[in-house]
Write a protein that holds these residues in place. Structure first.
Motif, PDB file in Angstrom:
ATOM      1  N   ASP A  14       0.818  -1.216   0.000  1.00 19.34           N
ATOM      2  CA  ASP A  14       0.000   0.000   0.000  1.00 19.34           C
ATOM      3  C   ASP A  14       0.854   1.270   0.000  1.00 19.34           C
ATOM      4  O   ASP A  14       0.346   2.374   0.165  1.00 19.34           O
ATOM      5  N   GLY A  15       2.164   1.107  -0.185  1.00 19.10           N
ATOM      6  CA  GLY A  15       3.021   2.274  -0.351  1.00 19.10           C
ATOM      7  C   GLY A  15       3.546   2.863   0.948  1.00 19.10           C
ATOM      8  O   GLY A  15       4.296   3.847   0.931  1.00 19.10           O
ATOM      9  N   THR A  16       3.193   2.264   2.082  1.00 15.24           N
ATOM     10  CA  THR A  16       3.695   2.773   3.359  1.00 15.24           C
ATOM     11  C   THR A  16       5.210   2.586   3.464  1.00 15.24           C
ATOM     12  O   THR A  16       5.896   3.406   4.070  1.00 15.24           O
ATOM     13  N   ARG A  68       2.510   6.242  15.449  1.00 16.41           N
ATOM     14  CA  ARG A  68       3.669   7.080  15.157  1.00 16.41           C
ATOM     15  C   ARG A  68       4.244   6.793  13.779  1.00 16.41           C
ATOM     16  O   ARG A  68       4.592   7.711  13.033  1.00 16.41           O
ATOM     17  N   ARG A  69       4.338   5.520  13.413  1.00 14.57           N
ATOM     18  CA  ARG A  69       4.916   5.202  12.112  1.00 14.57           C
ATOM     19  C   ARG A  69       4.069   5.785  10.980  1.00 14.57           C
ATOM     20  O   ARG A  69       4.572   6.134   9.921  1.00 14.57           O
ATOM     21  N   LEU A  70       2.759   5.908  11.249  1.00 17.60           N
ATOM     22  CA  LEU A  70       1.869   6.432  10.222  1.00 17.60           C
ATOM     23  C   LEU A  70       1.725   7.940  10.290  1.00 17.60           C
ATOM     24  O   LEU A  70       1.360   8.573   9.301  1.00 17.60           O
ATOM     25  N   ASP A  71       1.932   8.520  11.454  1.00 24.75           N
ATOM     26  CA  ASP A  71       1.710   9.960  11.612  1.00 24.75           C
ATOM     27  C   ASP A  71       2.818  10.557  12.463  1.00 24.75           C
ATOM     28  O   ASP A  71       2.754  10.576  13.690  1.00 24.75           O
ATOM     29  N   GLU A  72       3.829  11.065  11.759  1.00 23.78           N
ATOM     30  CA  GLU A  72       5.002  11.613  12.434  1.00 23.78           C
ATOM     31  C   GLU A  72       4.655  12.867  13.235  1.00 23.78           C
ATOM     32  O   GLU A  72       5.325  13.200  14.214  1.00 23.78           O
ATOM     33  N   ASP A  73       3.576  13.554  12.819  1.00 24.29           N
ATOM     34  CA  ASP A  73       3.239  14.826  13.463  1.00 24.29           C
ATOM     35  C   ASP A  73       2.335  14.683  14.679  1.00 24.29           C
ATOM     36  O   ASP A  73       2.171  15.643  15.437  1.00 24.29           O
ATOM     37  N   ASP A  84      -4.508   2.273  12.662  1.00 26.06           N
ATOM     38  CA  ASP A  84      -4.894   2.574  11.281  1.00 26.06           C
ATOM     39  C   ASP A  84      -6.176   3.399  11.273  1.00 26.06           C
ATOM     40  O   ASP A  84      -6.294   4.388  10.538  1.00 26.06           O
ATOM     41  N   ALA A  85      -7.140   2.987  12.086  1.00 27.38           N
ATOM     42  CA  ALA A  85      -8.420   3.704  12.115  1.00 27.38           C
ATOM     43  C   ALA A  85      -8.229   5.121  12.676  1.00 27.38           C
ATOM     44  O   ALA A  85      -8.807   6.078  12.155  1.00 27.38           O
ATOM     45  N   ARG A 145      -6.515   5.510   8.141  1.00 28.85           N
ATOM     46  CA  ARG A 145      -6.038   4.579   7.131  1.00 28.85           C
ATOM     47  C   ARG A 145      -7.086   3.531   6.807  1.00 28.85           C
ATOM     48  O   ARG A 145      -7.961   3.256   7.640  1.00 28.85           O
ATOM     49  N   ARG A 146      -6.921   2.903   5.671  1.00 30.51           N
ATOM     50  CA  ARG A 146      -7.660   1.673   5.354  1.00 30.51           C
ATOM     51  C   ARG A 146      -7.434   0.683   6.489  1.00 30.51           C
ATOM     52  O   ARG A 146      -6.297   0.492   6.940  1.00 30.51           O
ATOM     53  N   THR A 147      -8.482   0.088   7.019  1.00 30.94           N
ATOM     54  CA  THR A 147      -8.274  -0.967   8.003  1.00 30.94           C
ATOM     55  C   THR A 147      -8.591  -2.299   7.365  1.00 30.94           C
ATOM     56  O   THR A 147      -9.447  -2.393   6.488  1.00 30.94           O
ATOM     57  N   THR A 148      -7.888  -3.330   7.806  1.00 31.58           N
ATOM     58  CA  THR A 148      -8.130  -4.656   7.258  1.00 31.58           C
ATOM     59  C   THR A 148      -9.288  -5.282   8.019  1.00 31.58           C
ATOM     60  O   THR A 148      -9.550  -4.930   9.157  1.00 31.58           O
ATOM     61  N   PRO A 149      -9.978  -6.208   7.375  1.00 36.80           N
ATOM     62  CA  PRO A 149     -11.121  -6.823   8.057  1.00 36.80           C
ATOM     63  C   PRO A 149     -10.669  -7.505   9.346  1.00 36.80           C
ATOM     64  O   PRO A 149      -9.640  -8.178   9.369  1.00 36.80           O
ATOM     65  N   GLN A 150     -11.406  -7.276  10.407  1.00 35.32           N
ATOM     66  CA  GLN A 150     -11.051  -7.928  11.665  1.00 35.32           C
ATOM     67  C   GLN A 150     -11.493  -9.378  11.618  1.00 35.32           C
ATOM     68  O   GLN A 150     -12.672  -9.675  11.459  1.00 35.32           O
ATOM     69  N   ALA A 151     -10.556 -10.279  11.738  1.00 33.32           N
ATOM     70  CA  ALA A 151     -10.915 -11.689  11.723  1.00 33.32           C
ATOM     71  C   ALA A 151     -11.510 -12.060  13.082  1.00 33.32           C
ATOM     72  O   ALA A 151     -11.009 -11.625  14.111  1.00 33.32           O
ATOM     73  N   PRO A 152     -12.569 -12.849  13.086  1.00 34.05           N
ATOM     74  CA  PRO A 152     -13.077 -13.325  14.370  1.00 34.05           C
ATOM     75  C   PRO A 152     -12.017 -14.181  15.068  1.00 34.05           C
ATOM     76  O   PRO A 152     -11.110 -14.707  14.425  1.00 34.05           O
ATOM     77  N   VAL A 153     -12.135 -14.276  16.363  1.00 34.41           N
ATOM     78  CA  VAL A 153     -11.060 -14.900  17.147  1.00 34.41           C
ATOM     79  C   VAL A 153     -11.213 -16.419  17.188  1.00 34.41           C
ATOM     80  O   VAL A 153     -12.310 -16.944  17.352  1.00 34.41           O
ATOM     81  N   LEU A 154     -10.103 -17.119  17.000  1.00 40.66           N
ATOM     82  CA  LEU A 154     -10.090 -18.582  17.066  1.00 40.66           C
ATOM     83  C   LEU A 154      -9.777 -19.087  18.463  1.00 40.66           C
ATOM     84  O   LEU A 154     -10.044 -20.246  18.782  1.00 40.66           O
TER      85      LEU A 154
END
Lengths: 574, 574
Positions: free
Chosen positions: A463-465, B32-37, B327-328, B332-341
């Motif tokens: 995704d370009g990150t 932080r990795r996604l938003d330096e500011d 991410d949220a 950011r785009r969030t990936t589908p949350q998988a139900p817990v096994l």
């Protein structure tokens, strides 16, 4: 001469199986479990059925002490438990598809045997490379029990007080196992491989780990080299001359340069073969003749990722094909035949190397677009003693789908490759790997398992990150970029790339102006040891508006791929 | 009093994270990795952040020698590498959702902190069971570094020349790890568990293997029992009285009867909770307030198989939730949350036990129809030295879908459960397991891996090829059937079921009339040691027109579930 029993009044199904190992024997056993009334004859040309082919190197090494442990079943045990009519030293010479009979040459003479369903499981034969003098008695292959017996006998012939010497030609899976076994027997082993790295199916950045392990156990490596000829030496041993002129004395020479499908019988019978000479089969393992089935190393399969067709000589698929063929022969529902992933594994002294799916080379050859992700993760939690690095490489399609994975390490390699093989079979994506819920307690893994990490990194790359640069492209990158080494000063001083700027990642935010000045408009090629700190640094740079890329796999991967670059003498400062 | 820096002219995103371990710290780092500011403040009520919660028992045991190894990061290291403002000993007392501020009680006093996005990662707290006298200084829990420190200090207080005694209350995952650790420290340990078997999430036929392992290491087991009270003894130690009247002296008592979500702060703030008291979140980890997110042990998740909702205190999901929440929070785009096994694993001395998906009990409770398959497979090829049995139990829906799997053994358990957890995530069926292509070489697995075998057996069970009977139904089966024991005469003589007829499977075809006469119209309940030979025998009987069923898991499983039945003294003949 033996004939199938047919004492019952209703005619029972007559199944003839040609080849009594792996796929053939799986089919015969499954057929009996499903059809108690069938006449099932298994014809095996060698003296042994159902032997542990994959175990041969481990008896050679002595690790499997008793030769008999390799013989999983005998004709007698198979008759007793499964009412199979197993006939060894029985070679099928022809198939009469019109009459539905096979002609069998046995120690009792030649006879015809009728069938309603014929299963061909002839396996593969060792490829004989174009080397002069391969008829020297020191030269061996390692496919069958008689091969093993001959090799063991040859080793026993040599003077036991002198250290023996062996040359293994071909550094594939079996070749590496043979090297390990012969070394364990105390021989000095030289390994000759035509490709430029050991285990050619392995991606080139992982192979050097195996090469180092081999060298550290005293193995002489001759890569990018072939055997030219084998000549008799005065003392009865062999003298192997390589393409580069090297001459190696050898008490034994083991040739393991691959196998080809043993499809001569099928060819002679007019069954359809693929371009590689393997037998064509449908999803029920049925050949071009509806009464003839085929399984194992001799049949053509489709690769799950590349869609390439050809033989894949692996025990697992062979066994499952046998099961499927039996279901088809007795008219059962057959399960969909999964395309082959080519999952394979090998122990090389203390290391394990394993692969599943397509290698980078196979993806390039098949022109399949992909991104490569590399990481060096702990096989269990780093804070728990004894954590070993698992060196992982995985390829993903632009849409995130996993295409292949490879791993080398001392512990936990088989687990990760099995998980990835399962993910590959399921068509999982980077997102799916990120969400895998694997078992975590400190002795077993990490809360973020290396497989999850592969997913995380791939998400970031796709995704370009996290833009990447790759060790094989080092020359071009170094010519056009500022190399930013974000390791500690101490690590930097132990060796670094020529012209690299060292800014430990914890100092980067404060020294951004310095980096920009050094870059002077060029992109910044970031690296650390394994790719973690440089990921943080790359993110800082990108968000400051600087064009930056992260070295995939870090210094560890660069050192494997381009040792010439990283062997820069350490200089104070930089 | 500290405040977030906001020196830049454009207002930066203000993120406040409550809880600095696992999920909370994963979120802060990813943000932080996604938003330096962004301004990112992490508030942790304890003196420690980012500690290795799961490692505590292994420092208690001494296996992780240095306590500092449990402290993965410090506020200083997190400031340096991620520019995080981490404040320990800082407890959030209230959330003002209207004003978007939290009130923080710290050693520097109380202050308000504004947020744009608030992440709650409060974790869980140990459940305090209804036992009198739990305030005795010998009583401990094992959730945090201070817990560990207190327990270690208490152990150091006791006279070192006398062997110590410990009582562990609760035989769940942490309880078993505590038992192992205390035993490793030289204490005599008694383990008290209310359920009738150790590790209650484990299926009952596997738990006896753990019980035997515990007993063989000197652990006293008190199953189906609870602690009633803890009283002071004259020498300052504790005296624990159990519900059955047993009295146990103890230098330390470790209470590990489970945890509950630490959701008091969320509750007080009026955020929606589920019926179990866990915080409700959507697929982005967002609570009922769009500016408040929550992750980890305190949030409600959905079980992938049973669809039951509730908290699942596991590190892996917590970390992934933190990543998703970050991410949220930054849009950011969030990936589908998988139900817990619910994948989990524990080491119990030389054994490993692991689970994924739904247990049999959970399936029964959720009224989900299922077939259970059991097998005892080798962790690698049987002909290779050192093969250990992996005891596997798996449940399948009538349509073949895998619903859950559990395993116990000395080697290879983690690998099989990880593969099965991956298969479960992918929605794989018995057919899919049969076709998995796992890595095979003799030191690592088998051409037909136990996971493939699970698929094979499940296929046979589900399509009617192999009807089963189950050890828990033994009384009803024995009352109505002929038991046919197809093991060898020698095995039979070492112990067998009352009234069983012994016909070794290799003799069955010749003795069918004898079996039919003994059955006298009753169905035949077949068994052998593990279920393999009896499978062959069941197929022979079924095809001869005899009503026959195979004992799932064989004698090994029966012995675990009904030791009373299998302890019949051997009699000559039968």
């Amino acid at each position: 001469m033996p004939t199938p029993s047919s004492a019952t009044s209703t005619p029972s199904r007559r199944i003839v199986v040609v080849g009594g190992v792996a796929g053939g024997m799986s089919a015969a056993a499954r057929a009996r479990r499903l059809d108690e009334d069938a006449s099932i004859v298994v014809l095996e040309q060698s003296p042994y059925v159902s032997f542990a082919n994959c175990g041969l190197p481990y008896h050679l090494s002595g690790e499997i002490e008793r030769r008999d442990d390799l013989l999983l079943h005998t004709p007698e045990s198979l008759a007793a438990s499964l009412a199979l009519d197993v006939r060894t030293r029985s070679r099928v010479t022809t198939i009469d598809r019109q009459a539905r009979t096979v002609t069998v040459a046995s120690t009792d003479g030649e006879y015809d045997l009728p069938y309603d369903a014929l299963l061909l499981a002839p396996g593969a034969v060792a490829v004989r490379p174009p080397v002069d003098g391969l008829d020297h008695p020191a030269v061996h292959t390692l496919r069958t029990i008689p091969d093993l017996d001959a090799l063991v006998a040859r080793l026993a012939m040599r003077p036991q007080d002198a250290p023996g010497r062996a040359v293994v030609v071909g550094a594939g899976f079996i070749g590496l196992e043979a090297v390990e076994a012969l070394t364990a027997r105390g021989l000095q082993v030289d390994l000759v491989e035509l490709a430029d790295h050991v285990l050619p199916p392995l991606d080139p950045e992982l192979a050097p780990l195996l090469a180092d392990e081999l060298r550290s156990h005293g193995v002489g490596l001759h890569l990018g080299t072939s055997a030219r000829d084998v000549a008799p030496a005065d003392d009865g041993t062999a003298l192997v001359t390589l393409s580069d002129g090297t001459r190696l004395a050898a008490d034994v020479v083991v040739v393991t340069v691959g196998v080809r499908p043993a499809s001569d019988l099928a060819r002679a019978a007019g069954l359809a073969l693929g371009p590689t000479g393997a037998i064509r089969v449908d999803h029920d393992q049925r050949t071009s003749d509806p009464h003839v089935f085929a399984v194992g190393d001799a049949v053509e399969v489709t690769h799950a990722v590349t869609a390439r067709t050809g033989p894949v000589p692996l025990a697992g698929p062979a066994n499952r094909q046998g099961r499927r063929a039996a279901d088809a022969m007795v008219g059962r529902r057959t399960t969909p035949q999964a395309p082959v992933l080519g999952t394979a594994i090998v122990r090389v002294f203390g290391l394990t190397a394993a692969v599943t799916g397509a290698s980078q080379a196979a993806l390039v050859q098949a022109a399949i677009p992909h991104e490569v992700v590399r990481l060096h993760g702990g096989h269990h939690a780093g804070y728990f003693p004894g954590a070993e690095q698992v060196h992982l490489v995985a390829s993903f399609a632009p849409d995130g789908r996993l295409l292949g994975a490879q791993a080398v390490g001392r512990e936990g390699v088989d687990k990760r490759i099995d998980v990835l093989a399962t993910a590959l079979r399921a068509g999982m994506t980077a997102d799916d790997l990120a969400e895998l819920e694997l078992a975590y307690a400190p002795p077993y893994g990490s809360a973020k398992d290396p497989v999850n990490m592969l997913g995380f990194v791939a998400q970031n790359v796709l995704d370009g990150t996290l833009p990447q640069w790759h060790a094989p492209d080092a020359d071009a990158v170094l010519a056009s970029s500022l190399v930013l080494d974000v390791r500690s000063r101490a690590e930097f001083d132990r060796g670094h790339l020529d012209g690299a700027l060292n800014v430990p990642h914890t100092e980067l935010r404060a020294r951004l102006d310095e980096v920009r000045a050094a870059a002077d408009g060029r992109p910044v090629a970031v690296h650390c040891a394994s790719g973690v700190r440089s990921y943080l640094a790359t993110r800082v740079l990108l968000q400051s508006g600087t064009d930056a890329r992260n070295l995939s796999g870090g210094w560890l991967t660069l050192a494997a791929v381009r040792p010439d670059l990283v062997r820069v003498p350490a200089t104070a400062g930089a």
